[in-house]
Design a protein around this motif. Sequence first.
Motif, PDB file in Angstrom:
ATOM      1  N   SER A 100      67.982 -32.867  31.127  1.00  0.00           N
ATOM      2  CA  SER A 100      68.283 -33.939  31.256  1.00  0.00           C
ATOM      3  C   SER A 100      66.841 -34.750  31.359  1.00  0.00           C
ATOM      4  O   SER A 100      66.588 -33.859  30.632  1.00  0.00           O
ATOM      5  N   VAL A 101      67.385 -36.053  30.743  1.00  0.00           N
ATOM      6  CA  VAL A 101      66.611 -37.174  30.664  1.00  0.00           C
ATOM      7  C   VAL A 101      64.823 -36.619  31.291  1.00  0.00           C
ATOM      8  O   VAL A 101      63.488 -37.507  31.467  1.00  0.00           O
ATOM      9  N   ARG A 102      64.879 -36.558  32.591  1.00  0.00           N
ATOM     10  CA  ARG A 102      64.334 -36.235  33.973  1.00  0.00           C
ATOM     11  C   ARG A 102      63.576 -35.801  33.997  1.00  0.00           C
ATOM     12  O   ARG A 102      62.411 -35.684  33.815  1.00  0.00           O
ATOM     13  N   GLU A 103      63.914 -34.661  33.305  1.00  0.00           N
ATOM     14  CA  GLU A 103      63.001 -33.547  33.006  1.00  0.00           C
ATOM     15  C   GLU A 103      62.099 -33.413  31.953  1.00  0.00           C
ATOM     16  O   GLU A 103      61.040 -32.742  31.512  1.00  0.00           O
ATOM     17  N   GLY A 104      62.570 -33.706  30.940  1.00  0.00           N
ATOM     18  CA  GLY A 104      62.082 -34.076  29.555  1.00  0.00           C
ATOM     19  C   GLY A 104      61.116 -34.793  29.482  1.00  0.00           C
ATOM     20  O   GLY A 104      60.082 -34.580  29.333  1.00  0.00           O
ATOM     21  N   LYS A 105      61.421 -36.049  30.513  1.00  0.00           N
ATOM     22  CA  LYS A 105      60.256 -36.838  30.722  1.00  0.00           C
ATOM     23  C   LYS A 105      58.728 -36.515  31.392  1.00  0.00           C
ATOM     24  O   LYS A 105      57.635 -36.289  30.982  1.00  0.00           O
ATOM     25  N   GLN A 106      59.515 -34.913  32.494  1.00  0.00           N
ATOM     26  CA  GLN A 106      58.314 -34.620  33.348  1.00  0.00           C
ATOM     27  C   GLN A 106      57.252 -34.000  32.609  1.00  0.00           C
ATOM     28  O   GLN A 106      56.468 -33.632  32.506  1.00  0.00           O
ATOM     29  N   ALA A 306      61.806 -35.003  21.214  1.00  0.00           N
ATOM     30  CA  ALA A 306      63.713 -34.087  21.902  1.00  0.00           C
ATOM     31  C   ALA A 306      63.330 -35.703  23.318  1.00  0.00           C
ATOM     32  O   ALA A 306      65.037 -35.243  23.411  1.00  0.00           O
ATOM     33  N   LEU A 307      63.214 -36.422  23.269  1.00  0.00           N
ATOM     34  CA  LEU A 307      63.523 -37.514  24.611  1.00  0.00           C
ATOM     35  C   LEU A 307      64.390 -38.186  23.644  1.00  0.00           C
ATOM     36  O   LEU A 307      65.786 -38.219  24.765  1.00  0.00           O
ATOM     37  N   VAL A 309      66.669 -37.673  21.674  1.00  0.00           N
ATOM     38  CA  VAL A 309      68.763 -36.845  21.566  1.00  0.00           C
ATOM     39  C   VAL A 309      68.563 -36.651  23.209  1.00  0.00           C
ATOM     40  O   VAL A 309      69.795 -36.587  23.836  1.00  0.00           O
ATOM     41  N   LEU A 310      67.817 -36.036  23.763  1.00  0.00           N
ATOM     42  CA  LEU A 310      68.312 -36.052  25.165  1.00  0.00           C
ATOM     43  C   LEU A 310      68.520 -37.152  26.157  1.00  0.00           C
ATOM     44  O   LEU A 310      69.900 -37.372  26.517  1.00  0.00           O
ATOM     45  N   GLN A 311      68.750 -38.375  25.589  1.00  0.00           N
ATOM     46  CA  GLN A 311      68.668 -39.971  25.580  1.00  0.00           C
ATOM     47  C   GLN A 311      70.402 -39.570  25.393  1.00  0.00           C
ATOM     48  O   GLN A 311      71.181 -40.224  26.318  1.00  0.00           O
ATOM     49  N   VAL A 312      70.619 -39.789  24.390  1.00  0.00           N
ATOM     50  CA  VAL A 312      72.159 -39.647  23.617  1.00  0.00           C
ATOM     51  C   VAL A 312      72.761 -38.573  23.828  1.00  0.00           C
ATOM     52  O   VAL A 312      73.960 -39.327  24.613  1.00  0.00           O
ATOM     53  N   LEU A 313      71.780 -37.187  23.776  1.00  0.00           N
ATOM     54  CA  LEU A 313      72.975 -35.954  24.839  1.00  0.00           C
ATOM     55  C   LEU A 313      73.329 -36.891  26.347  1.00  0.00           C
ATOM     56  O   LEU A 313      74.585 -36.437  26.857  1.00  0.00           O
ATOM     57  N   GLU A 314      72.429 -36.956  27.054  1.00  0.00           N
ATOM     58  CA  GLU A 314      72.679 -37.817  28.315  1.00  0.00           C
ATOM     59  C   GLU A 314      74.432 -38.816  28.332  1.00  0.00           C
ATOM     60  O   GLU A 314      74.695 -38.708  29.667  1.00  0.00           O
TER      61      GLU A 314
END
Length: 545
Positions: A100-106, A306-307, A309-314
Amino acid sequence: MDGKSTKVAVVGSGYWGKNLVRNFYQLGALEYVCDVRQETLKESLTQYQVKTTCNLDSILDDPEIRGVAIATPAAQHYELARKCLLRGKDVYVEKPLALSVREGKQLVELADGCGRILMVGHILEYHPAILELKRLIREGHLGRIRYIYSSRLNLGKLRTEENILWSFAPHDISAILFLLDEVPTCACSNGGSYIDPQIFDTTLTTCDFKSGVKAHIFVSWLHPFKEQKLTIVGGKKMAVFDDTEAERKLTLYSHRVDWLDRIPVAHKDGGQVLPLPKEEALRRECEHFLQCIESRETPRTDGKSALRVLQVLEACEHSLRNGGQAVELGKQEPTYHADPTAVIDEGCEIGEGTKIWHFSHVMSGSRLGKHCNLGQNVVISPGVKIGNNVKIQNNVSVYTGVELEDDVFCGPSMVFTNVINPRSHIVRKHEYQRTLVRQGASIGANATVVCGVTLGRFSFIGAGAVVTSDVPDYALMVGVPARQIGWLCYCGARLPDSATRPLCSSCGRQYSIENRICTEFSMAEIELARIQPEASTVLPDRITI
C-alpha cells in the motif's frame, strides 16, 4: 566492487532470493543468509560457507552487518523493512516496497528519520537495455515518444498473497516511469481470475501521461510460454527490448508510414540490433546497494521512486476492483483516511483527520467536518451536514435533511428518518423534513429519531428510545415514545434530580433549571459570584472554586 568492508545479510533465499545470495557472495559482502526453511539454509551453508539463521534478531544484533536485503513474499516486506530500519540497518527490499502507498510512505519517512539507506529492487532500471533506451530517448534518436507497450507473460509461480498485477507489473511500471521521467495522469486496469476468484491471474493496464504518451501493460502467469517485451514507438524509430533473447535483446526499427493518395502505407525495416554489455542487471543492482552503504548517496531506485510505482499500482488495483474504471493520479492526496472498501463519491467535502471505515458510503453533496469517525456500513446521503469530531457508530444511515453539529455521538444501528409516512410505492422526496442534532448530543444504540425534530445541546437519548418531539438542552430521554427522566451534564454525568441549581459531582459545572430549561453558568458568572457574592442572586451558596 570490493565489498569485503561492507557486510550484508539476505533475508529470504528462495525463488529470487537465491540470486541475491549468489551476487552478494560473489561481491564478497555476504555474511548471513536468513530463512525459515532449514533445507535452503543447508544449501547456502554448503555452497557458500556463510552464517545461516532462521532468527532475524541474530542478524540485527550483529553490529558488523550494515545492510539487509529482503527477498521474502511481498506481504512481509513492510514489517521486515521497518524492523531492520528501526535497528539501524540499511535496507534493500525486493519489489514491491509494500502492498500500500500508506505503508510505503511510512518506510520512506522512517528511513529519512533514521538516516538509513532504503533501496528497492526495481531491477530493470539497472538493465543495460533499459539504460540504453534511456539514452536514446534523452538524445532524441527515437523522436517524440508516442506509445509504449509491454508484455510480461509466463506459466509462472502462482501467488496467494498478491495478484499478478503486484507480482509482475512493478517491473514494467518502474521501467516506463524511469524512461519517461513522469507519472501517469490516470490509469485503468481490467483483469481475469481463472484459478482463484479472489486473485487476478491476468491484467491489462492502460496509463495516460500528460506528455501525450499512452502505455499498455499486459501481465499474466497463465501463458503457454515466457515473454518479456517492451516496445517503444517514437516519431522517428521504434525500439523493442526482448529480455528472453540472448543476442537480439534490443533492436531498433526505422519503420515509417507514407501517405499515398491520402492512404497510409507502412514501410517496414529489418531492424538494427544494438550491442549491449554482457552484464547481469542484478549484479549492477547489488553493487549499487553496497556503494550507497559506503558513500551514503541516494540509491537510483530509492524509496521515493518506489512510492511512485506504488501509487500507480494502487490506482490500478482500485480500477480492477471497480470494473476497469479509470483512476486519476497526481491529485492532492486527501487529508482524511478511507478504508479501501469505502465508497467516496465525487463532490463531497471531508475534513482533515476524518476516518471512514469498511463498506461505508459518503454521497455527493454531503459535508463532513474534521476529525470525525464513521464506523462500518455508515451511509451519508446527499446534502447532509456533519460538524467536527462527530462519531457515528456501525450501521447508521444519515439521510438527506439531517444535520449534525460538532461533537455529536450516534450509537450503533440508531435510526434517522426523513419522511413521516413513507410508502415504497409513493415518492415523497419533496416532503423531506429537517432534523437538527445540536452540539454534543448523544444518541444511544437502536434509538430512533423521527424527522422534523431538534435534539438540544448535550442532550442524551437512551438506547432504544423513539424521539417524536423536540428535546431540550441537557435532557435525558428514554422510552417509546421518548420521555424526559432527568438532566445530564456537559461531561455526561447525571445531574441531581431535585435541585434547581444543580452542581455536577463529576466536573463541578454549575447549572440553573427553570421552566424545563437547563442553562450552564459561565465561568465569568462563577468568578463574579466568588469575588462579589452580593452581586449574584441566582448562583447556589455552595459554589466550589
